[in-house]
Design an enzyme around this catalytic site. Structure first.
Site, PDB file in Angstrom:
ATOM      1  N   ALA A  33       0.671  -1.214  -0.115  1.00  0.00           N
ATOM      2  CA  ALA A  33       0.042   0.119  -0.020  1.00  0.00           C
ATOM      3  C   ALA A  33       0.915   1.123  -0.087  1.00  0.00           C
ATOM      4  O   ALA A  33       0.435   2.373  -0.450  1.00  0.00           O
ATOM      5  CB  ALA A  33      -0.823  -0.023   1.075  1.00  0.00           C
ATOM      6  N   ARG A  45     -22.809  -4.424  17.675  1.00  0.00           N
ATOM      7  CA  ARG A  45     -24.014  -4.253  18.442  1.00  0.00           C
ATOM      8  C   ARG A  45     -23.539  -4.640  19.838  1.00  0.00           C
ATOM      9  O   ARG A  45     -24.196  -3.834  20.832  1.00  0.00           O
ATOM     10  CB  ARG A  45     -25.187  -5.248  17.924  1.00  0.00           C
ATOM     11  CG  ARG A  45     -25.963  -4.786  16.915  1.00  0.00           C
ATOM     12  CD  ARG A  45     -26.955  -5.565  16.398  1.00  0.00           C
ATOM     13  NE  ARG A  45     -26.485  -6.787  15.993  1.00  0.00           N
ATOM     14  CZ  ARG A  45     -26.676  -7.622  14.837  1.00  0.00           C
ATOM     15  NH1 ARG A  45     -27.662  -7.028  14.287  1.00  0.00           N
ATOM     16  NH2 ARG A  45     -26.135  -8.540  14.663  1.00  0.00           N
ATOM     17  N   LYS A 105     -23.479  -6.731  -0.672  1.00  0.00           N
ATOM     18  CA  LYS A 105     -23.988  -6.854  -2.025  1.00  0.00           C
ATOM     19  C   LYS A 105     -25.612  -6.512  -2.198  1.00  0.00           C
ATOM     20  O   LYS A 105     -25.850  -5.828  -3.053  1.00  0.00           O
ATOM     21  CB  LYS A 105     -23.766  -8.411  -2.660  1.00  0.00           C
ATOM     22  CG  LYS A 105     -24.250  -9.455  -1.662  1.00  0.00           C
ATOM     23  CD  LYS A 105     -23.064  -9.833  -0.899  1.00  0.00           C
ATOM     24  CE  LYS A 105     -23.466 -10.613   0.388  1.00  0.00           C
ATOM     25  NZ  LYS A 105     -23.008 -11.984   0.342  1.00  0.00           N
ATOM     26  N   GLY A 134     -16.983 -13.962  -2.788  1.00  0.00           N
ATOM     27  CA  GLY A 134     -15.961 -13.908  -1.616  1.00  0.00           C
ATOM     28  C   GLY A 134     -14.347 -13.696  -2.087  1.00  0.00           C
ATOM     29  O   GLY A 134     -14.267 -12.498  -2.333  1.00  0.00           O
ATOM     30  N   GLY A 187     -20.082 -19.763   8.654  1.00  0.00           N
ATOM     31  CA  GLY A 187     -19.933 -18.427   8.512  1.00  0.00           C
ATOM     32  C   GLY A 187     -20.210 -18.302   7.218  1.00  0.00           C
ATOM     33  O   GLY A 187     -19.935 -17.161   6.613  1.00  0.00           O
ATOM     34  N   ASP A 201     -29.584 -13.436  -2.882  1.00  0.00           N
ATOM     35  CA  ASP A 201     -28.070 -13.082  -2.622  1.00  0.00           C
ATOM     36  C   ASP A 201     -27.376 -13.252  -3.930  1.00  0.00           C
ATOM     37  O   ASP A 201     -26.704 -12.289  -4.488  1.00  0.00           O
ATOM     38  CB  ASP A 201     -27.292 -13.954  -1.472  1.00  0.00           C
ATOM     39  CG  ASP A 201     -25.789 -13.601  -1.361  1.00  0.00           C
ATOM     40  OD1 ASP A 201     -25.510 -12.571  -0.862  1.00  0.00           O
ATOM     41  OD2 ASP A 201     -25.056 -14.324  -1.971  1.00  0.00           O
ATOM     42  N   LYS A 205     -25.754 -10.397  -6.384  1.00  0.00           N
ATOM     43  CA  LYS A 205     -24.384 -10.410  -7.326  1.00  0.00           C
ATOM     44  C   LYS A 205     -24.324 -10.299  -8.698  1.00  0.00           C
ATOM     45  O   LYS A 205     -23.662  -9.528  -9.156  1.00  0.00           O
ATOM     46  CB  LYS A 205     -23.800 -11.628  -6.681  1.00  0.00           C
ATOM     47  CG  LYS A 205     -23.519 -11.938  -5.084  1.00  0.00           C
ATOM     48  CD  LYS A 205     -22.932 -13.069  -4.652  1.00  0.00           C
ATOM     49  CE  LYS A 205     -22.740 -13.137  -3.248  1.00  0.00           C
ATOM     50  NZ  LYS A 205     -22.575 -14.495  -2.651  1.00  0.00           N
ATOM     51  N   GLY A 302     -17.006 -17.097   3.673  1.00  0.00           N
ATOM     52  CA  GLY A 302     -16.011 -17.648   4.607  1.00  0.00           C
ATOM     53  C   GLY A 302     -15.117 -16.247   5.049  1.00  0.00           C
ATOM     54  O   GLY A 302     -15.074 -15.382   4.356  1.00  0.00           O
TER      55      GLY A 302
HETATM   56  P1  NAP Z   1     -22.046 -11.318  10.695  1.00  0.00           P
HETATM   57  O1  NAP Z   1     -21.201 -12.305  11.116  1.00  0.00           O
HETATM   58  O2  NAP Z   1     -23.458 -11.218  10.888  1.00  0.00           O
HETATM   59  O3  NAP Z   1     -21.345  -9.859  11.367  1.00  0.00           O
HETATM   60  C1  NAP Z   1     -22.114  -8.745  11.294  1.00  0.00           C
HETATM   61  C2  NAP Z   1     -21.351  -7.754  12.437  1.00  0.00           C
HETATM   62  O4  NAP Z   1     -21.869  -6.377  12.282  1.00  0.00           O
HETATM   63  C3  NAP Z   1     -21.507  -8.081  13.762  1.00  0.00           C
HETATM   64  O5  NAP Z   1     -20.077  -8.084  14.387  1.00  0.00           O
HETATM   65  C4  NAP Z   1     -22.403  -7.257  14.377  1.00  0.00           C
HETATM   66  O6  NAP Z   1     -22.331  -6.853  15.664  1.00  0.00           O
HETATM   67  C5  NAP Z   1     -22.449  -5.915  13.382  1.00  0.00           C
HETATM   68  N1  NAP Z   1     -23.562  -5.334  13.483  1.00  0.00           N
HETATM   69  C6  NAP Z   1     -24.814  -5.531  12.506  1.00  0.00           C
HETATM   70  N2  NAP Z   1     -25.731  -4.617  12.570  1.00  0.00           N
HETATM   71  C7  NAP Z   1     -25.268  -3.693  13.377  1.00  0.00           C
HETATM   72  C8  NAP Z   1     -25.489  -2.439  14.015  1.00  0.00           C
HETATM   73  N3  NAP Z   1     -26.814  -2.084  13.620  1.00  0.00           N
HETATM   74  N4  NAP Z   1     -24.777  -1.636  14.928  1.00  0.00           N
HETATM   75  C9  NAP Z   1     -23.593  -2.245  14.963  1.00  0.00           C
HETATM   76  N5  NAP Z   1     -23.209  -3.178  14.829  1.00  0.00           N
HETATM   77  C10 NAP Z   1     -23.851  -4.178  13.858  1.00  0.00           C
HETATM   78  O7  NAP Z   1     -22.165 -11.068   9.119  1.00  0.00           O
HETATM   79  P2  NAP Z   1     -20.913 -11.479   7.981  1.00  0.00           P
HETATM   80  O8  NAP Z   1     -21.072 -12.872   7.443  1.00  0.00           O
HETATM   81  O9  NAP Z   1     -19.570 -11.026   8.752  1.00  0.00           O
HETATM   82  O10 NAP Z   1     -21.282 -10.301   6.866  1.00  0.00           O
HETATM   83  C11 NAP Z   1     -21.019  -9.100   6.746  1.00  0.00           C
HETATM   84  C12 NAP Z   1     -21.343  -8.446   5.278  1.00  0.00           C
HETATM   85  O11 NAP Z   1     -20.360  -9.279   4.531  1.00  0.00           O
HETATM   86  C13 NAP Z   1     -22.735  -8.770   4.911  1.00  0.00           C
HETATM   87  O12 NAP Z   1     -22.894  -7.646   4.149  1.00  0.00           O
HETATM   88  C14 NAP Z   1     -22.542 -10.124   4.103  1.00  0.00           C
HETATM   89  O13 NAP Z   1     -23.533 -10.100   2.928  1.00  0.00           O
HETATM   90  C15 NAP Z   1     -20.869  -9.722   3.351  1.00  0.00           C
HETATM   91  N6  NAP Z   1     -20.400 -11.084   3.064  1.00  0.00           N
HETATM   92  C16 NAP Z   1     -20.317 -12.145   3.982  1.00  0.00           C
HETATM   93  C17 NAP Z   1     -19.751 -13.300   3.648  1.00  0.00           C
HETATM   94  C18 NAP Z   1     -19.507 -14.469   4.391  1.00  0.00           C
HETATM   95  O14 NAP Z   1     -18.836 -15.398   3.928  1.00  0.00           O
HETATM   96  N7  NAP Z   1     -19.876 -14.184   5.538  1.00  0.00           N
HETATM   97  C19 NAP Z   1     -19.036 -13.097   2.250  1.00  0.00           C
HETATM   98  C20 NAP Z   1     -19.201 -12.015   1.413  1.00  0.00           C
HETATM   99  C21 NAP Z   1     -19.831 -10.965   1.811  1.00  0.00           C
HETATM  100  P3  NAP Z   1     -22.596  -8.014  16.756  1.00  0.00           P
HETATM  101  O15 NAP Z   1     -21.314  -9.091  16.527  1.00  0.00           O
HETATM  102  O16 NAP Z   1     -22.299  -7.607  18.035  1.00  0.00           O
HETATM  103  O17 NAP Z   1     -24.033  -8.762  16.399  1.00  0.00           O
HETATM  104  N1  HSE Z   2     -23.971 -15.899   1.941  1.00  0.00           N
HETATM  105  C1  HSE Z   2     -23.039 -15.779   0.850  1.00  0.00           C
HETATM  106  C2  HSE Z   2     -22.673 -17.019   0.074  1.00  0.00           C
HETATM  107  C3  HSE Z   2     -21.682 -14.993   1.375  1.00  0.00           C
HETATM  108  O1  HSE Z   2     -22.979 -17.895   0.709  1.00  0.00           O
HETATM  109  O2  HSE Z   2     -22.474 -17.006  -1.082  1.00  0.00           O
HETATM  110  C4  HSE Z   2     -20.642 -14.750   0.296  1.00  0.00           C
HETATM  111  O3  HSE Z   2     -21.375 -13.452  -0.531  1.00  0.00           O
END
Ligand code: NAP
Ligand code: HSE
Length: 442
Positions: A33, A45, A105, A134, A187, A201, A205, A302
Site C-alpha cells: 500500500a 451491536r 451486495k 468472496g 460463517g 443473494d 451479485k 467464509g
Molecule cells: P455477521 O457475522 O452477522 O457480522 C455482522 C457484524 O456487524 C457483527 O459484528 C454485528 O455486531 C455487526 N452489526 C450488525 N448490525 C449492526 C448495527 N446495527 N450496529 C452495530 N453493529 C452491527 O455477518 P458477516 O457474515 O460477517 O457479513 C457481513 C457482510 O459481509 C454482509 O453484508 C454479508 O453479505 C457480506 N459478506 C459475507 C460473506 C461471508 O462469507 N460471511 C462473504 C461475502 C460478503 P454483533 O457481533 O455485536 O452482533
Molecule cells: N452468503 C454468501 C454466500 C456469502 O454463501 O455466497 C458470500 O457472499
C-alpha cells in the site's frame, strides 16, 4: 508517512477475518500500500461479546454515525450487512469525505446507483470487491483485466451456501436442513439465510456483475430470481440419471432482445467444469469477444477468503488516495456518463432449455396428452425419462403415480408457463409439476 486509519463496522465473520488478516500480514500489506494501515475503531451491536480477533488498541463502539463522523478515520470498512443502518452509515461517511470499502451486495445492488453518485460528487471511492464471490477478484477482473472486451456472458456459481447445500445433498447424502445448518456454523450463510436459499443473494451479485460487464446501471428491479428452498433429492437423482448436476447459477448475458439477468437453480451437464465445483467454492465463466472463455474459481464465502478481497480493496483505496478523483477506475467499470440503458429481457421472454418433472398416473395416453400440450406450443422434446412403474415400489408415491421427466429443446419461458398450466390441469397429472432450466453453458 502517517498510517491510514480505518474503522471496521461489524466484527462478525468477515469483520473479524479482516482484522486478523490485516494484523497477520501487516508488513506485506504496508509494503504494497505504501503506508501502514491501522484499525483504530470498530463497530458492534454487543459490546460485551468476545471477538475472533485482537481488539487491543481498537476503540469499540455501537453508534454507527459516530464512526462516520470521526475526523480521525480515513476509510470506513462496512462489514455489518443489512440495508438501512449500513446505507445511513455509508452515505454519512461519503458526505464527510471518507472512502468506503464494503462487502454488502444487497446494499450495492439495491442502492449502488445512489451511493456511487454521492461518492462521485464527494470525490471519494467506494470499493466492493468482496460483495461478489468472496475471495475471487471477479470485479477487478471484469472491470480492469477485461476492459478491452465486449463482454458477452457472465455465468456461474456465485452463492457459496447454495453450492455447499447442493453438493452436500448430492455427495454426502445429507439433508437440505443439515447442510444449511452447517453453512451457518461455518460463517458462509447470510445473517438471514433465506437470502441465500431463496436466490436473493445470488440475484444481488449477478445484478452487480451485469452492470460492470455491460456498462448498464444496477438493475435490481429487473433480475429474475429463484432459490433452492425445497430442492428434492428426487430431482437431484433424476438429473444425475440424465447426465446432469443441479447447481444454483447466476447468469447475465447479451441476447438479441437485450440483456438477461437471472439467478436460479439449473441442470448443468455433468462433464462441464461448473458441475464439478463443490462445497463453498464459486466459479464464474466470463466470455469476452477478444479473450474468449475465461474461468475464475475460488472460495465464495467464509471469513478469510472474503477478508482477502476486503483487504485488497483497502490497499487499492490507500494507493489511490492521492490520485485525481476524475482519473480513478469508475465504480461500475464504464464512465458514469457513458452507461447504456440497454433493455433487460423479461422472464417470460428468456429462451433456454427446460427440465420438467411431473407426477403422473402410469396408464396409457398420459404421456400422449403431455406431449400434445408441448407440441401445441412448439416446445420440442429432447428426452423423456419415466422412473419405475406404479406398484413396483420405485417412484410410486402410493397413488399409482410415477415421476416422468421431460427435457426440452430451447424455447421461450412463456411457452413453458403456458404448457405447465395445461399439464397441471390434466386429471392424470398432479397439479404441481417441477420446472428447472437446463444450462449447457457452451
Ligand atoms: P455477521 O457475522 O452477522 O457480522 C455482522 C457484524 O456487524 C457483527 O459484528 C454485528 O455486531 C455487526 N452489526 C450488525 N448490525 C449492526 C448495527 N446495527 N450496529 C452495530 N453493529 C452491527 O455477518 P458477516 O457474515 O460477517 O457479513 C457481513 C457482510 O459481509 C454482509 O453484508 C454479508 O453479505 C457480506 N459478506 C459475507 C460473506 C461471508 O462469507 N460471511 C462473504 C461475502 C460478503 P454483533 O457481533 O455485536 O452482533
Ligand atoms: N452468503 C454468501 C454466500 C456469502 O454463501 O455466497 C458470500 O457472499
Amino acid at each position: 508517512m502517517k498510517p491510514v486509519n480505518i474503522a471496521i463496522a461489524g466484527l462478525g465473520t468477515v469483520g473479524a477475518g479482516t482484522a486478523r488478516v490485516l494484523a497477520r500480514n501487516r508488513g506485506e500489506i504496508a509494503r504494497r500500500a505504501g503506508r501502514e494501515i491501522a484499525v483504530t475503531r470498530a463497530l458492534v451491536r454487543d459490546l460485551g461479546r468476545a471477538r475472533d480477533c485482537d481488539t487491543k488498541g481498537v476503540t469499540l463502539g455501537d453508534d454507527p454515525l459516530a464512526l462516520a463522523d470521526d475526523p480521525r478515520v480515513d476509510i470506513i470498512v462496512e462489514l455489518m450487512g443489512g440495508e438501512s443502518v449500513a446505507r445511513d452509515l455509508i452515505m454519512r461517511a461519503i458526505a464527510n469525505g471518507k472512502h468506503v470499502v464494503t462487502a454488502n451486495k444487497a446494499l450495492i445492488a439495491r442502492h449502488g446507483n445512489e451511493i456511487f453518485a454521492a461518492a462521485r460528487a464527494a470525490g471519494v471511492m467506494v470499493a466492493f470487491e468482496a460483495a461478489v464471490a468472496g475471495g475471487i477478484s471477479i470485479i477487478k477482473t471484469i472491470r480492469e483485466g477485461l476492459a478491452g472486451n465486449r463482454v458477452l456472458r457472465v455465468a456461474g456459481i456465485i452463492n457459496g451456501t447454495c453450492n455447499f447445500i447442493l453438493s452436500g445433498m448430492a455427495e454426502r447424502n445429507c439433508s437440505f436442513d443439515e447442510m444449511l445448518a452447517e453453512a451457518g456454523q461455518r460463517g458462509y450463510a447470510e445473517a438471514d439465510p433465506s437470502l441465500d436459499i431463496d436466490g436473493v443473494d445470488a440475484a444481488h451479485k449477478i445484478v452487480i456483475l451485469a452492470a460492470i460487464a455491460f456498462g448498464i446501471p444496477l438493475r435490481h428491479d429487473a433480475v429474475n430470481c429463484e432459490g433452492i428452498r425445497g430442492m428434492s433429492a428426487l430431482d437431484m437423482e433424476l438429473a444425475a440419471d440424465l447426465g446432469f448436476t443441479i447447481k444454483h447459477l447466476g447468469i447475465a448475458a447479451r441476447s438479441g432482445d437485450g440483456i438477461t439477468i437471472r439467478a436460479h437453480p439449473a441442470l448443468v451437464p455433468r462433464r462441464h467444469l461448473i458441475a464439478n465445483v463443490a462445497g463453498v467454492m464459486n466459479a464464474i465463466l466470463v466470455n469476452g469477444d477478444a479473450v474468449g472463455d475465461t474461468v475464475h474459481y475460488g472460495a465464495g464465502a467464509g471469513a478469510e477468503p472474503t477478508a482477502s478481497s476486503v483487504v485488497a480493496d483497502i490497499v487499492d483505496v490507500v494507493r489511490a488516495l492521492t490520485t485525481d478523483p476524475d482519473n480513478r477506475v469508475p465504480h461500475l467499470a464504464f464512465q458514469p456518463g457513458a452507461l447504456a440503458d440497454l433493455p433487460v429481457v423479461a422472464r417470460e421472454e428468456v429462451e433456454t432449455c427446460y427440465y420438467l418433472r411431473l407426477s403422473a398416473m402410469d396408464k396409457p395416453g398420459v404421456l400422449a396428452d403431455v406431449t400434445r400440450i408441448l407440441a401445441e406450443r412448439a416446445i420440442s422434446i429432447e428426452a423423456v425419462l419415466q422412473k419405475g412403474r406404479a406398484g413396483d415400489g420405485e417412484g410410486d408415491g402410493g397413488g399409482g403415480r410415477v415421476p416422468v421427466v421431460l427435457l426440452t429443446h430451447r424455447t421461450r419461458e412463456k411457452n413453458v408457463d403456458d404448457a405447465l398450466r395445461s399439464i397441471a390441469a390434466l386429471d392424470s397429472v398432479d397439479d404441481s409439476p417441477v420446472r428447472m432450466r437446463v444450462e449447457y453453458l457452451e
